[in-house]
Scaffold this motif. Structure first.
Motif, PDB file in Angstrom:
ATOM      1  N   TRP A 114      -7.694 -16.055   3.211  1.00  0.00           N
ATOM      2  CA  TRP A 114      -6.906 -14.898   3.639  1.00  0.00           C
ATOM      3  C   TRP A 114      -5.791 -14.600   2.646  1.00  0.00           C
ATOM      4  O   TRP A 114      -5.630 -13.481   2.173  1.00  0.00           O
ATOM      5  N   PHE A 115      -5.000 -15.625   2.334  1.00  0.00           N
ATOM      6  CA  PHE A 115      -3.863 -15.413   1.431  1.00  0.00           C
ATOM      7  C   PHE A 115      -4.312 -15.096   0.012  1.00  0.00           C
ATOM      8  O   PHE A 115      -3.690 -14.268  -0.659  1.00  0.00           O
ATOM      9  N   PHE A 116      -5.362 -15.730  -0.475  1.00  0.00           N
ATOM     10  CA  PHE A 116      -5.849 -15.425  -1.824  1.00  0.00           C
ATOM     11  C   PHE A 116      -6.255 -13.962  -1.919  1.00  0.00           C
ATOM     12  O   PHE A 116      -5.967 -13.286  -2.908  1.00  0.00           O
ATOM     13  N   PHE A 117      -6.926 -13.457  -0.885  1.00  0.00           N
ATOM     14  CA  PHE A 117      -7.354 -12.061  -0.914  1.00  0.00           C
ATOM     15  C   PHE A 117      -6.154 -11.120  -0.895  1.00  0.00           C
ATOM     16  O   PHE A 117      -6.093 -10.165  -1.673  1.00  0.00           O
ATOM     17  N   ILE A 118      -5.182 -11.367  -0.020  1.00  0.00           N
ATOM     18  CA  ILE A 118      -4.005 -10.496   0.064  1.00  0.00           C
ATOM     19  C   ILE A 118      -3.213 -10.563  -1.243  1.00  0.00           C
ATOM     20  O   ILE A 118      -2.761  -9.535  -1.761  1.00  0.00           O
TER      21      ILE A 118
ATOM     22  N   TRP B 158       0.835  -1.196   0.000  1.00  0.00           N
ATOM     23  CA  TRP B 158       0.000   0.000   0.000  1.00  0.00           C
ATOM     24  C   TRP B 158       0.875   1.253   0.000  1.00  0.00           C
ATOM     25  O   TRP B 158       0.568   2.246  -0.668  1.00  0.00           O
ATOM     26  N   ALA B 159       2.000   1.219   0.728  1.00  0.00           N
ATOM     27  CA  ALA B 159       2.906   2.369   0.777  1.00  0.00           C
ATOM     28  C   ALA B 159       3.496   2.677  -0.590  1.00  0.00           C
ATOM     29  O   ALA B 159       3.804   3.839  -0.883  1.00  0.00           O
ATOM     30  N   THR B 160       3.627   1.666  -1.450  1.00  0.00           N
ATOM     31  CA  THR B 160       4.170   1.930  -2.785  1.00  0.00           C
ATOM     32  C   THR B 160       3.237   2.827  -3.594  1.00  0.00           C
ATOM     33  O   THR B 160       3.676   3.474  -4.540  1.00  0.00           O
ATOM     34  N   LEU B 161       1.981   2.873  -3.221  1.00  0.00           N
ATOM     35  CA  LEU B 161       1.037   3.733  -3.931  1.00  0.00           C
ATOM     36  C   LEU B 161       1.264   5.209  -3.615  1.00  0.00           C
ATOM     37  O   LEU B 161       0.717   6.077  -4.287  1.00  0.00           O
ATOM     38  N   PHE B 162       2.076   5.499  -2.596  1.00  0.00           N
ATOM     39  CA  PHE B 162       2.372   6.877  -2.220  1.00  0.00           C
ATOM     40  C   PHE B 162       3.746   7.327  -2.713  1.00  0.00           C
ATOM     41  O   PHE B 162       4.131   8.470  -2.489  1.00  0.00           O
TER      42      PHE B 162
ATOM     43  N   LEU C 257       4.843  -9.185  -3.351  1.00  0.00           N
ATOM     44  CA  LEU C 257       4.024 -10.292  -3.863  1.00  0.00           C
ATOM     45  C   LEU C 257       4.788 -11.612  -3.783  1.00  0.00           C
ATOM     46  O   LEU C 257       4.225 -12.631  -3.359  1.00  0.00           O
ATOM     47  N   LEU C 258       6.048 -11.611  -4.161  1.00  0.00           N
ATOM     48  CA  LEU C 258       6.844 -12.841  -4.111  1.00  0.00           C
ATOM     49  C   LEU C 258       7.061 -13.322  -2.675  1.00  0.00           C
ATOM     50  O   LEU C 258       6.979 -14.521  -2.396  1.00  0.00           O
ATOM     51  N   VAL C 259       7.332 -12.405  -1.771  1.00  0.00           N
ATOM     52  CA  VAL C 259       7.522 -12.786  -0.367  1.00  0.00           C
ATOM     53  C   VAL C 259       6.219 -13.340   0.210  1.00  0.00           C
ATOM     54  O   VAL C 259       6.215 -14.345   0.930  1.00  0.00           O
ATOM     55  N   LEU C 260       5.092 -12.705  -0.127  1.00  0.00           N
ATOM     56  CA  LEU C 260       3.810 -13.194   0.368  1.00  0.00           C
ATOM     57  C   LEU C 260       3.499 -14.579  -0.186  1.00  0.00           C
ATOM     58  O   LEU C 260       3.017 -15.450   0.535  1.00  0.00           O
TER      59      LEU C 260
ATOM     60  N   LEU D 157      -4.961  -8.480  -3.782  1.00  0.00           N
ATOM     61  CA  LEU D 157      -4.730  -7.046  -3.577  1.00  0.00           C
ATOM     62  C   LEU D 157      -3.339  -6.627  -4.036  1.00  0.00           C
ATOM     63  O   LEU D 157      -3.178  -5.579  -4.668  1.00  0.00           O
ATOM     64  N   LEU D 158      -2.335  -7.423  -3.731  1.00  0.00           N
ATOM     65  CA  LEU D 158      -0.977  -7.080  -4.158  1.00  0.00           C
ATOM     66  C   LEU D 158      -0.867  -7.095  -5.680  1.00  0.00           C
ATOM     67  O   LEU D 158      -0.214  -6.235  -6.273  1.00  0.00           O
TER      68      LEU D 158
END
Length: 167
Positions: free
Chosen positions: A93-97, A46-50, A67-70, A100-101
């Motif tokens: 949970w992981f599919f949703f995150i 999310w911070a990358t969007l700023f 994304l790769l780490v997740l 989003l990434l």
């Protein structure tokens, strides 16, 4: 990883002994090893969007790395759980995150900085040193990072944790 509860000795046939017990997963371990790291990775994404709109390389590298780490975290977690044919809540949970990434990466690719307004050449002003300004982020990026993403995360968390505690 587990605690043993409710150990009962049940009488069986004369040459055997039957013991029943319950294994309970330690919730603190799961929170610290799964939900906290994945939430922090979502915050980094999310911070990358700023980050400045003109710094596409920085935004892309940070987003892809999160994304790769997740995905690695998800893979390790999936390997440590028993194999089942059904979808587990941790998978949701992981599919949703991960979704989003991935969406953040797509937003980074689609967003282009808005060009600065053209200067009026009809007026002549003395030359003054000008500090280059960061172009204003496009409306899509402003809405996505300030409204869409936080609302999606909030609604998902509300729904997810209600389902977790109801079961």
């Amino acid at each position: 990883m587990y605690t043993v509860k409710h150990v009962d000795r049940v009488e069986a046939a004369e040459n055997s002994l039957r013991v029943e017990f319950e294994l309970h997963r330690r919730q603190g371990v799961i929170m610290l090893s799964t939900f906290l790291p994945s939430g922090l990775l979502l915050l980094v994404s999310w911070a990358t969007l700023f980050v400045q709109v003109t710094a596409l390389n920085v935004r892309a590298i940070m987003s892809l790395t999160t994304l790769l780490v997740l995905y690695t975290l998800f893979s390790n977690m999936s390997n440590s759980l028993p194999a089942t044919a059904s979808i587990k809540l941790i998978d949701v949970w992981f599919f949703f995150i991960i979704f989003l990434l991935f969406t953040n990466i797509v937003v980074h690719i689609c967003v282009r900085p808005t060009p600065p307004p053209k200067k009026d050449v009809s007026t002549f002003l003395p030359a003054q040193p000008q500090i280059p300004r960061e172009p204003e982020p496009p409306r899509l990026l402003r809405w996505y990072r300030l409204v869409v993403l936080p609302v999606l995360v909030g609604l998902f968390n509300l729904t997810f944790w209600v389902v977790v505690f109801i079961q």
